[in-house]
Design an enzyme around this catalytic site. Sequence first.
Site, short mmCIF file in Angstrom:
data_model
loop_
_atom_site.label_atom_id
_atom_site.label_comp_id
_atom_site.label_asym_id
_atom_site.label_seq_id
_atom_site.Cartn_x
_atom_site.Cartn_y
_atom_site.Cartn_z
N GLY A 110 -5.40 7.75 -2.44
CA GLY A 110 -4.03 7.97 -2.93
C GLY A 110 -2.99 7.14 -2.20
O GLY A 110 -3.28 6.44 -1.23
N GLY A 112 -0.98 6.72 0.30
CA GLY A 112 -0.78 7.32 1.62
C GLY A 112 0.48 6.81 2.30
O GLY A 112 1.03 7.44 3.19
N ARG A 113 0.90 5.62 1.89
CA ARG A 113 2.15 5.10 2.46
C ARG A 113 2.92 4.31 1.40
O ARG A 113 3.69 3.41 1.74
CB ARG A 113 1.89 4.25 3.68
CG ARG A 113 0.98 3.07 3.44
CD ARG A 113 1.11 2.12 4.57
NE ARG A 113 -0.02 1.22 4.62
CZ ARG A 113 -0.15 0.32 5.55
NH1 ARG A 113 0.75 0.23 6.50
NH2 ARG A 113 -1.17 -0.49 5.55
N LYS A 133 6.54 0.48 0.17
CA LYS A 133 5.33 0.60 0.99
C LYS A 133 5.76 0.74 2.45
O LYS A 133 6.43 -0.14 2.99
CB LYS A 133 4.44 -0.63 0.81
CG LYS A 133 3.12 -0.54 1.58
CD LYS A 133 2.16 -1.62 1.14
CE LYS A 133 0.87 -1.59 1.96
NZ LYS A 133 -0.04 -2.66 1.53
N ASP A 145 0.18 7.69 9.33
CA ASP A 145 1.60 8.03 9.44
C ASP A 145 2.47 7.65 8.25
O ASP A 145 3.67 7.96 8.23
CB ASP A 145 2.18 7.39 10.72
CG ASP A 145 1.97 5.87 10.76
OD1 ASP A 145 1.58 5.31 9.72
OD2 ASP A 145 2.18 5.27 11.82
N ARG A 210 -4.93 1.93 -10.43
CA ARG A 210 -6.10 1.25 -9.85
C ARG A 210 -7.39 1.76 -10.47
O ARG A 210 -7.40 2.82 -11.08
CB ARG A 210 -6.14 1.55 -8.34
CG ARG A 210 -4.91 1.05 -7.60
CD ARG A 210 -4.40 2.12 -6.63
NE ARG A 210 -3.07 1.74 -6.10
CZ ARG A 210 -2.90 0.94 -5.06
NH1 ARG A 210 -3.95 0.47 -4.42
NH2 ARG A 210 -1.70 0.62 -4.66
N ASP A 280 -10.18 1.05 -4.78
CA ASP A 280 -8.80 1.55 -4.81
C ASP A 280 -7.82 0.38 -4.69
O ASP A 280 -6.62 0.58 -4.89
CB ASP A 280 -8.55 2.54 -3.67
CG ASP A 280 -8.95 1.98 -2.31
OD1 ASP A 280 -10.10 1.57 -2.16
OD2 ASP A 280 -8.09 1.93 -1.41
N ASN A 281 -8.32 -0.79 -4.38
CA ASN A 281 -7.46 -1.97 -4.29
C ASN A 281 -7.65 -2.91 -5.47
O ASN A 281 -7.35 -4.10 -5.38
CB ASN A 281 -7.73 -2.71 -2.98
CG ASN A 281 -7.26 -1.92 -1.76
OD1 ASN A 281 -6.40 -1.04 -1.88
ND2 ASN A 281 -7.82 -2.19 -0.61
N ASP A 290 -2.38 -4.92 -3.05
CA ASP A 290 -2.65 -4.45 -1.68
C ASP A 290 -3.03 -5.59 -0.74
O ASP A 290 -4.19 -5.81 -0.43
CB ASP A 290 -3.73 -3.35 -1.67
CG ASP A 290 -3.11 -2.00 -1.95
OD1 ASP A 290 -1.92 -1.96 -2.32
OD2 ASP A 290 -3.80 -0.98 -1.80
P1 AMP Z 1 -5.97 0.21 2.25
O1 AMP Z 1 -7.25 -0.11 2.94
O2 AMP Z 1 -4.75 -0.36 2.88
O3 AMP Z 1 -6.02 -0.06 0.80
O4 AMP Z 1 -5.75 1.78 2.42
C1 AMP Z 1 -6.70 2.73 2.08
C2 AMP Z 1 -6.05 4.07 1.99
O5 AMP Z 1 -5.45 4.41 3.23
C3 AMP Z 1 -4.96 4.19 0.95
O6 AMP Z 1 -5.01 5.47 0.42
C4 AMP Z 1 -3.70 3.99 1.76
O7 AMP Z 1 -2.57 4.59 1.17
C5 AMP Z 1 -4.07 4.68 3.06
N1 AMP Z 1 -3.32 4.18 4.20
C6 AMP Z 1 -3.43 2.97 4.80
N2 AMP Z 1 -2.58 2.86 5.83
C7 AMP Z 1 -1.89 4.02 5.89
C8 AMP Z 1 -0.86 4.54 6.73
N3 AMP Z 1 -0.35 3.84 7.74
N4 AMP Z 1 -0.41 5.79 6.48
C9 AMP Z 1 -0.90 6.52 5.48
N5 AMP Z 1 -1.87 6.10 4.67
C10 AMP Z 1 -2.37 4.87 4.86
MG MG Z 2 -5.00 0.12 -0.73
#
Ligand code: AMP
Ligand code: MG
Length: 536
Positions: A110, A112-113, A133, A145, A210, A280-281, A290
């Site tokens: 989901g 997350g940020r 973001k 965070d 996605r 997810d990307n 992403d």
């Molecule tokens: P990513 O590998 O960047 O595509 O991230 C994978 C998952 O981790 C996604 O659900 C992002 O929203 C979450 N995520 C990555 N970095 C953070 C962060 N600093 N805080 C919260 N969620 C994160």
């Molecule tokens: Mg991502």
Amino acid sequence: MNSQPNPSNLNDLIFDNRFIRELPADEETINNRRQVFGACYSRVKPTPVVNPQRVAYSREVAELLDLTADACEADDFTQVFSGNSLTAGMESYATCYGGHQFGNWAGQLGDGRAINLGEIVNQKGERWALQLKGAGPTPYSRTADGLAVLRSSVREFLCSEAMYHLGVPTTRALSLVLTGETVIRDMFYDGNPKAEPGAIVCRVAPSFTRFGSFQILTARGDVALLKKLADYTICTDFPHLGEPSPDVYITWFTEVCRRTAEMIVHWQRVGFVHGVMNTDNMSILGLTIDYGPYGWLENFDLNWTPNTTDVEQRRYRFGNQPQIAYWNLGQLANAIYPLIEQVEPLQEALAVYKLTFEQNWQTMMAGKLGLNAFDTATDGDLCTELLELLALIETDMTLFYRQLAKIDISVEPVDYEAIFNLLSVAYYVPEQITPEYKSRLTVWLERYLKRLKIDGTSNDLRRQRMNAVNPKYVLRNYLAQLAIDKADQGDFSMVNELLELLRHPYNEQPDQEEFAAKRPDWARQRAGCSMLSCSS
Ligand code: AMP
Ligand code: MG
């Protein structure tokens, strides 16, 4: 008096927040981390920040949103795109999705940020979703965070726009702002966390849906919601396909396969390595999405990955991107199977991926070499041998093709020394240019020149063709890092300089020659220049 709405005012932007209007919301509204069932999104507000400061904005993206330069330079722009205030019409939320990370099902991930602000309908009637973001935690933040640091935000901001100007399908970036707060990151995962400047990018795309947005619903057996999201996506993002039905689901998936193949061919053309092609990307629209530990090929190496987390397995290495996209589409096929309940048409669609990839790859290579068209009888071998030569000794891919365009084919007899001279700037290690290498290259050049003679194209036309698909300027890893080093010191000049430079990546820009230079030696092993961690 009849007053026209002034689109330069953020409050006059027209929002039509269809995603949240038509899809079910999480009933819970408290912002705590949780599993979210039966919903496509959760309402959540960006976290206010103390002292936002605008670093840069993209004038092309501002134009898409009908925003004037004045509007982008006003204080409320910085307040809105740092998450400190919402304008009239904005409704903020985070979406629920899952995904396969490095080949393994990871369950709920989901936004997350990422916090969505809604969908703008511009004066042309186009729909553009806005997303911050790094604007604070959401129910999907898991143990993290919800924040982002300046270095990764500079990278996402610049690369989104660079990719757009290169002609690569991508999400866009409107703005980059500093939050005035610090974020703790252990960049090397070595137990040395450091405070870094926090930043927020506002991403812009027709949709941020996605592959994983569908996967999570199927994984939870929620076929009713899967159907709702698929129908919504078709009606909103693929309206030309008509009313959703089992047949339309198949044509839709076929189109996703085709678009994904097109995107990957572009990546291979410009030497972009995504680095984290988890499902997810992967955008349902076939957009590059992403920007994390991505990188640009310097020396041509099919095995290269910029992602330190992936150095062992190299799942997401440059040469593997086409296979991974196919694997990811296979996961999407599994996810939408309950809507179709037939395997064969899904397999046929996956075959369309392979076919589209093959055809586009051939056209792309013909373009890179300046040929009239790809002749399967001869050009497959010609390309294979070239790629082997490029990988044989450290050869800068970007420079090589630009220099190759400079060859004068009218010179008789061929002056191979002059050609070697032209190409020499593309080599990283002069000692590697052995007599054996030179003779193999000569054989290839003979074939290539013979092939060009068959086409009968003039030098001018060939160069024009080649320079239209072989960029002169890409966001070289070390250039992004230099811009970040300065930005970390409060000097944003290079971020803006690169943004400007990369608006015209195929043009000669004589006073910007230094930015076309291959990676300097100091950057070979420096973090950020050669390899990146996922820490961002
Ligand atoms: P990513 O590998 O960047 O595509 O991230 C994978 C998952 O981790 C996604 O659900 C992002 O929203 C979450 N995520 C990555 N970095 C953070 C962060 N600093 N805080 C919260 N969620 C994160
Ligand atoms: Mg991502």
